[in-house]
Structure formats: structure tokens, C-alpha cells
Motif scaffolding. Structure first.
Motif, PDB file in Angstrom:
ATOM      1  N   UNK A   1       0.840  -1.194   0.000  1.00 25.04           N
ATOM      2  CA  UNK A   1       0.000   0.000   0.000  1.00 25.04           C
ATOM      3  C   UNK A   1       0.879   1.251   0.000  1.00 25.04           C
ATOM      4  N   UNK A   2       0.268   2.361  -0.354  1.00 25.44           N
ATOM      5  CA  UNK A   2       0.965   3.644  -0.310  1.00 25.44           C
ATOM      6  C   UNK A   2      -0.044   4.694   0.121  1.00 25.44           C
ATOM      7  N   UNK A   3       0.459   5.744   0.739  1.00 24.82           N
ATOM      8  CA  UNK A   3      -0.388   6.886   1.064  1.00 24.82           C
ATOM      9  C   UNK A   3      -0.053   8.006   0.099  1.00 24.82           C
ATOM     10  N   UNK A   4      -1.008   8.335  -0.752  1.00 28.56           N
ATOM     11  CA  UNK A   4      -0.805   9.417  -1.714  1.00 28.56           C
ATOM     12  C   UNK A   4      -1.400  10.701  -1.153  1.00 28.56           C
TER      13      UNK A   4
ATOM     14  N   UNK B   1      -5.221   6.267   1.012  1.00 30.89           N
ATOM     15  CA  UNK B   1      -4.680   4.901   1.002  1.00 30.89           C
ATOM     16  C   UNK B   1      -4.922   4.265  -0.368  1.00 30.89           C
ATOM     17  N   UNK B   2      -3.831   3.791  -0.971  1.00 32.57           N
ATOM     18  CA  UNK B   2      -3.916   3.202  -2.313  1.00 32.57           C
ATOM     19  C   UNK B   2      -3.201   1.854  -2.301  1.00 32.57           C
ATOM     20  N   UNK B   3      -3.775   0.887  -3.002  1.00 31.38           N
ATOM     21  CA  UNK B   3      -3.103  -0.398  -3.174  1.00 31.38           C
ATOM     22  C   UNK B   3      -3.048  -0.736  -4.650  1.00 31.38           C
ATOM     23  N   UNK B   4      -2.017  -1.478  -5.027  1.00 36.51           N
ATOM     24  CA  UNK B   4      -1.921  -1.919  -6.412  1.00 36.51           C
ATOM     25  C   UNK B   4      -2.816  -3.130  -6.654  1.00 36.51           C
ATOM     26  N   UNK B   5      -3.271  -3.743  -5.575  1.00 40.66           N
ATOM     27  CA  UNK B   5      -4.089  -4.945  -5.671  1.00 40.66           C
ATOM     28  C   UNK B   5      -5.544  -4.544  -5.943  1.00 40.66           C
ATOM     29  N   UNK B   6      -6.116  -4.939  -7.106  1.00 37.07           N
ATOM     30  CA  UNK B   6      -7.492  -4.517  -7.406  1.00 37.07           C
ATOM     31  C   UNK B   6      -8.507  -5.077  -6.413  1.00 37.07           C
ATOM     32  N   UNK B   7      -8.159  -6.171  -5.746  1.00 37.28           N
ATOM     33  CA  UNK B   7      -9.089  -6.764  -4.779  1.00 37.28           C
ATOM     34  C   UNK B   7      -8.672  -6.440  -3.338  1.00 37.28           C
TER      35      UNK B   7
ATOM     36  N   UNK C   1     -11.932  12.595   4.347  1.00 38.31           N
ATOM     37  CA  UNK C   1     -11.075  13.771   4.147  1.00 38.31           C
ATOM     38  C   UNK C   1     -10.023  13.597   3.057  1.00 38.31           C
ATOM     39  N   UNK C   2      -9.612  12.355   2.819  1.00 35.69           N
ATOM     40  CA  UNK C   2      -8.495  12.139   1.910  1.00 35.69           C
ATOM     41  C   UNK C   2      -8.922  11.609   0.552  1.00 35.69           C
ATOM     42  N   UNK C   3     -10.166  11.175   0.450  1.00 31.50           N
ATOM     43  CA  UNK C   3     -10.602  10.517  -0.776  1.00 31.50           C
ATOM     44  C   UNK C   3     -10.133   9.075  -0.829  1.00 31.50           C
ATOM     45  N   UNK C   4      -9.856   8.516   0.348  1.00 31.36           N
ATOM     46  CA  UNK C   4      -9.326   7.154   0.402  1.00 31.36           C
ATOM     47  C   UNK C   4     -10.389   6.147  -0.046  1.00 31.36           C
ATOM     48  N   UNK C   5      -9.905   5.079  -0.668  1.00 36.03           N
ATOM     49  CA  UNK C   5     -10.789   4.074  -1.269  1.00 36.03           C
ATOM     50  C   UNK C   5     -11.702   3.437  -0.229  1.00 36.03           C
ATOM     51  N   UNK C   6     -12.969   3.366  -0.537  1.00 27.43           N
ATOM     52  CA  UNK C   6     -13.943   2.677   0.309  1.00 27.43           C
ATOM     53  C   UNK C   6     -14.036   3.280   1.713  1.00 27.43           C
ATOM     54  N   UNK C   7     -13.507   4.494   1.874  1.00 26.12           N
ATOM     55  CA  UNK C   7     -13.610   5.188   3.165  1.00 26.12           C
ATOM     56  C   UNK C   7     -12.821   4.556   4.287  1.00 26.12           C
ATOM     57  N   UNK C   8     -11.789   3.786   3.966  1.00 32.06           N
ATOM     58  CA  UNK C   8     -11.048   3.076   5.009  1.00 32.06           C
ATOM     59  C   UNK C   8     -10.223   4.069   5.838  1.00 32.06           C
TER      60      UNK C   8
ATOM     61  N   UNK D   1      11.299  10.828 -10.318  1.00 31.51           N
ATOM     62  CA  UNK D   1      10.221  10.012  -9.752  1.00 31.51           C
ATOM     63  C   UNK D   1       8.888  10.644 -10.106  1.00 31.51           C
ATOM     64  N   UNK D   2       8.023   9.840 -10.704  1.00 33.50           N
ATOM     65  CA  UNK D   2       6.701  10.350 -11.062  1.00 33.50           C
ATOM     66  C   UNK D   2       5.627   9.347 -10.674  1.00 33.50           C
ATOM     67  N   UNK D   3       4.403   9.836 -10.619  1.00 32.74           N
ATOM     68  CA  UNK D   3       3.296   8.950 -10.283  1.00 32.74           C
ATOM     69  C   UNK D   3       3.011   8.036 -11.464  1.00 32.74           C
ATOM     70  N   UNK D   4       2.629   6.807 -11.162  1.00 29.90           N
ATOM     71  CA  UNK D   4       2.270   5.874 -12.227  1.00 29.90           C
ATOM     72  C   UNK D   4       1.007   6.366 -12.933  1.00 29.90           C
ATOM     73  N   UNK D   5       0.879   5.951 -14.164  1.00 32.63           N
ATOM     74  CA  UNK D   5      -0.307   6.306 -14.936  1.00 32.63           C
ATOM     75  C   UNK D   5      -1.553   5.803 -14.196  1.00 32.63           C
ATOM     76  N   UNK D   6      -2.540   6.630 -14.101  1.00 40.79           N
ATOM     77  CA  UNK D   6      -3.775   6.213 -13.435  1.00 40.79           C
ATOM     78  C   UNK D   6      -3.856   6.651 -11.979  1.00 40.79           C
ATOM     79  N   UNK D   7      -2.702   7.015 -11.376  1.00 41.66           N
ATOM     80  CA  UNK D   7      -2.737   7.507  -9.992  1.00 41.66           C
ATOM     81  C   UNK D   7      -3.028   9.009 -10.050  1.00 41.66           C
ATOM     82  N   UNK D   8      -4.047   9.417  -9.326  1.00 50.61           N
ATOM     83  CA  UNK D   8      -4.443  10.836  -9.361  1.00 50.61           C
ATOM     84  C   UNK D   8      -3.303  11.722  -8.883  1.00 50.61           C
TER      85      UNK D   8
END
Lengths: 269, 79
Positions: free
Chosen positions: A126-129, A174-180, A209-216, B8-15
Motif C-alpha cells: 500500500x501507499x499513502x498518496x 490509502x492506495x493499493x496496487x491490488x485490485x481486490x 477527508x483524503x478521498x481514500x478508497x472505500x472510506x477506510x 520520480x513520477x506517479x504511475x499512470x492512473x494515480x491521481x
């Protein structure tokens, strides 16, 4: 009865360590702020601390290392470079590990969350954007307890309870590369809190507040002893710091208190 | 001595809210024809080693600290 001892780990840039120490003290624990240098073998004997000697590890909020590179990245790298194995062992031993805000980001960078495999993730999952609003968000949010029993740090928070506490973060999405990702969290009972709107429904901005996926808003590891939470429970330990204390808030306690009581109380069982 | 640029840049699709807001503000200032604007971070690192060693060191720095592969990608170029 022996008091639970808590290590609130700090470094340059953490700034919620004393509220966090006080929160643990308020629920009967013996807590101290420990600089990461104090865990090093190079520390002078009077300052030297051994992580293994503590019952709970808390990573407080703030902007460790100035939040440069990415929020939490420098604190995590510092831990990895010094006491990484001790922290991994601590988490794997089942002792409570609590990361609040920047501490949550640090646990994520360390791979201790979500830790789907039961151990620290070797590669980040996961990453925090940056928040979707592209700014620092600081206000009261409402979070609903969604955990079904796995999380040790919220066992005294009633199921479905909605708590109010402040959030204060710039990189909270909160962002994950895992679609599930959300499905896996749900399957493992790793979702602990979700942001909710004023009517307890799905939270849209600004309630999310952050726009995090599914409000987690908070997740735990599969074993339930490592909790990362974005809002700040340590700031709402009494009714007087609850946002509604002059507008009908009935409890004598603040909404954050039950989280610290859960972490400490389970230890003493 | 070698100098490397780590981009370093954001991957495509990341806002990229920083890029989007900057674009909006530039447009508000009257700049026209901005098709896209991305925020990118560059580290300039000076290393006491050969160019190839410096490139490899830069890659390792990205893997160990500078990049979270969930949202970011990177490139290392030797000047």
C-alpha cells in the motif's frame, strides 16, 4: 497488578508523542516517549532502552523526518536501518503495535500493514498518496467501528459504534496496487474503521477527508495486534476535547479512550 | 565522480492532485493550451564512483527508500 509498559517511539519530526504517552497513562499504563536512538546499542547506558522490554509499541503522529520523500518513508527507513528486526519480532510476538496518522504511514512503509501473509510485506503493498483535495485536511471526522473481533486494539469499542475525532493529514489517501485490496481486507477482518457521513452513510468529501478508497480509516494486520489509524484518538481522551462537548455530548470520556483501553486492557487479561 | 538524476513520477492512473491544481491555477493566470501537467520529483545525487556504479546505486536507492512502487515509477540517468 503490574502496569503495561508502552514505548512511544519518536524521532525528529514526530509531534504527537506526548499526547500519546498521556493517553496511555490515562488508561493506567506506564508509558514513555523513546527516541529511536535510545534503542541503539550505541546509546549511553542511562538512555538505552530495549524494545523487547515493552508490552506495547506506539508510533505517534507528526511529520517524522519532515515528511520528505513520502510521509512515513524516512521513519520506516530509519527503523529498518537500526531496529527493523526487533520491530518485526515485536509485531510477530502478538504484542500490540499502534500507529496513528504518520505512525500508520510508517507501519505501511515498514510493510507491517496490511501484512496479508502474516509477516511484514517484503515489498510495499500500500501507499499513502496526497489527499484528493491536494491540501492538508484537519477537522473532525466520524468513523464507524467495522471490525468483527480480530483487532485487539479496539475490542472495547462496541461493534458499529461511530466515534468522532480529528484527522490531520496531507497524505492520507490509502492506495493499493491490488485490485481486490478491499475484498482481501474484508475477508481477513482487517478493516477496523471507515469514515462515515453525518447520517452514518457512506462518506463523501469532506467526511472522507483524503478521498481514500472505500472510506477506510483504519486497518489491522491479520493477527489483529497491529493497528494503523488515520484520525487521532489520543486527542479525544476526555469530553472536553470532543468537538461536541458544549453541544450535548453526554459521555464523561472522550471517544478515543476506548482504543487505548482496548490495547492496554487486553494485555492485562 | 558521477552525477545522477533520479526522476520520480506517479504511475499512470494515480491521481495527481498537485499537478491538476497547478494546471488549473496556471489556466486561471491566462496560460492557454496546457494539455496536461504532471508533478515530478527529481533528486540530483553526486557520487564518488564510476558512472555505471552510480546508476546501480541510484536504482538501489529507489528500491530501498525513494520510490513506493504501488504509486510511483522512476528513472535514473547519469549526466
Amino acid at each position: 497488578m503490574q502496569k503495561a509498559s508502552v514505548c512511544v517511539l519518536r524521532m525528529e519530526g514526530t509531534n504527537c508523542e506526548y499526547e500519546t504517552v498521556n493517553a496511555f497513562k490515562a488508561v493506567g499504563a506506564d508509558a514513555e516517549a523513546v527516541h529511536i536512538k535510545q534503542l541503539s546499542e550505541d546509546a549511553s547506558p542511562e538512555f538505552r532502552r530495549d524494545l523487547e522490554g515493552y508490552d506495547i509499541l506506539a508510533i505517534p503522529g507528526g511529520a517524522a523526518g519532515g515528511d520528505y520523500v513520502r510521509a512515513g518513508a524516512l521513519f520506516a527507513a530509519r527503523i529498518r536501518a537500526t531496529v527493523g528486526k526487533e520491530v518485526d519480532d515485536f509485531a510477530e510476538s502478538g504484542k500490540p503495535v499502534l500507529g496513528i496518522c504518520n505512525g500508520f504511514q510508517t507501519l505501511a512503509e515498514l510493510g507491517l500493514l496490511p501484512a496479508f501473509g502474516g509477516k511484514a510485506d517484503a515489498e510495499p503493498v500500500i501507499a499513502f498518496a496526497a489527499n484528493a483535495s491536494a491540501r492538508f485536511e484537519c477537522r473532525t471526522v466520524r468513523i464507524r467501528h467495522e471490525n468483527k473481533g480480530s483487532c485487539r486494539c479496539t475490542s472495547r469499542v462496541p461493534a458499529g459504534a461511530v466515534l468522532e475525532m480529528p484527522v490531520a493529514c496531507g497524505e492520507g489517501r490509502l492506495i493499493s496496487a491490488d485490485p481486490d485490496f478491499i475484498g482481501r481486507l474484508e475477508d481477513n477482518d482487517q478493516i477496523v474503521f471507515r469514515y462515515v457521513g453525518p447520517d452514518d452513510g457512506e462518506a463523501e468529501y469532506p467526511w472522507n477527508p483524503s478521498g481514500t478508497q472505500s472510506g477506510v480509516a483504519a486497518i489491522c494486520n491479520p493477527a489483529g495486534n497491529v493497528l494503523g489509524i488515520m484520525p487521532h484518538p489520543e486527542r479525544v481522551m476526555t469530553r472536553f476535547t470532543h468537538p461536541a462537548w458544549t453541544r450535548g455530548y453526554a459521555s464523561e470520556q472522550g471517544d478515543g479512550r476506548a482504543i487505548f483501553e482496548s490495547a492496554v486492557g487486553n494485555l492485562l487479561k | 565522480m558521477a552525477i545522477i538524476d533520479i526522476r520520480i513520477e506517479l504511475k499512470k492512473g494515480v491521481a495527481d492532485p498537485e499537478g491538476a491544481n497547478t494546471k488549473k491555477t496556471l489556466e486561471a493566470l491566462g496560460f492557454e493550451g496546457i494539455e496536461d501537467l504532471k508533478s515530478v520529483k527529481v533528486y540530483e545525487v553526486t557520487l564518488d564512483m564510476t558512472a555505471e556504479e552510480a546508476r546501480q546505486a541510484g536504482e538501489e536507492m529507489c528500491r530501498k527508500l525513494l520510490v513506493n512502487p504501488v504509486i510511483q515509477r522512476y528513472s535514473v540517468t547519469v549526466r
